[in-house]
Each structure stands twice: as structure tokens, then as C-alpha cells.
Motif scaffolding. Structure first.
Motif, PDB file in Angstrom:
ATOM      1  N   ARG A  26      -7.770   0.580   8.770  1.00  0.00           N
ATOM      2  CA  ARG A  26      -8.043   2.022   8.755  1.00  0.00           C
ATOM      3  C   ARG A  26      -8.565   2.497  10.100  1.00  0.00           C
ATOM      4  O   ARG A  26      -8.183   3.572  10.582  1.00  0.00           O
TER       5      ARG A  26
ATOM      6  N   PHE B 261       1.074   0.379   7.426  1.00  0.00           N
ATOM      7  CA  PHE B 261       0.321   0.537   6.175  1.00  0.00           C
ATOM      8  C   PHE B 261       0.538  -0.633   5.237  1.00  0.00           C
ATOM      9  O   PHE B 261       0.470  -0.487   4.017  1.00  0.00           O
TER      10      PHE B 261
ATOM     11  N   ASP C 220      -4.731  -2.631   4.062  1.00  0.00           N
ATOM     12  CA  ASP C 220      -5.677  -1.527   3.863  1.00  0.00           C
ATOM     13  C   ASP C 220      -7.100  -2.058   3.949  1.00  0.00           C
ATOM     14  O   ASP C 220      -7.887  -1.903   3.029  1.00  0.00           O
TER      15      ASP C 220
ATOM     16  N   MET D  59       0.830  -1.187   0.000  1.00  0.00           N
ATOM     17  CA  MET D  59       0.000   0.000   0.000  1.00  0.00           C
ATOM     18  C   MET D  59       0.871   1.244   0.000  1.00  0.00           C
ATOM     19  O   MET D  59       1.393   1.604  -1.015  1.00  0.00           O
ATOM     20  N   ASN D  60       1.079   1.903   1.129  1.00  0.00           N
ATOM     21  CA  ASN D  60       1.913   3.102   1.220  1.00  0.00           C
ATOM     22  C   ASN D  60       3.255   2.749   1.818  1.00  0.00           C
ATOM     23  O   ASN D  60       3.505   2.980   2.990  1.00  0.00           O
TER      24      ASN D  60
END
Length: 59
Positions: free
Chosen positions: A42, A34, A37, A1-2
């Protein structure tokens, strides 16, 4: 993801979040780094910042 982003938290705060969400340490670690997700990830990140003083850091 990030890749490269993470949320920094102290050990005590990590323990409290794991208890609040009834999750394991690997689940918490993946969410704070991260690497996942999902809706739960979150929520964990939001709670870590808004209620436990977590700081987001980009590597």
C-alpha cells in the motif's frame, strides 16, 4: 486482490522506488499489479501515485 488493476510507471520511476524502499523488482511488480495487499504494498502504491506520477488503470 483487485485483479485487473495496476499502476503504470516508467522504468526510471520504478528504479527510484525500488531504491527508496530497498525492494526487489518482483516485490514492486506485485504491489503495482495489486497482487499483494500488505502495508508495504500500500505504501509503494501510494508513493508511486503521489510522488512519481503513477497512473492507476483498470483492465
Amino acid at each position: 486482490m483487485n485483479k485487473g488493476k495496476e499502476i503504470l510507471l516508467g522504468h526510471g520511476e520504478r528504479i527510484r522506488i525500488m531504491s527508496a524502499f530497498s525492494i526487489s523488482y518482483p516485490t514492486l511488480r506485485r504491489a503495482l499489479r495489486f497482487e499483494t495487499d500488505t502495508e508495504l504494498a500500500r505504501k509503494i502504491r501510494h508513493t508511486a501515485i503521489s510522488e512519481y506520477g503513477g497512473m492507476e488503470r483498470a483492465n
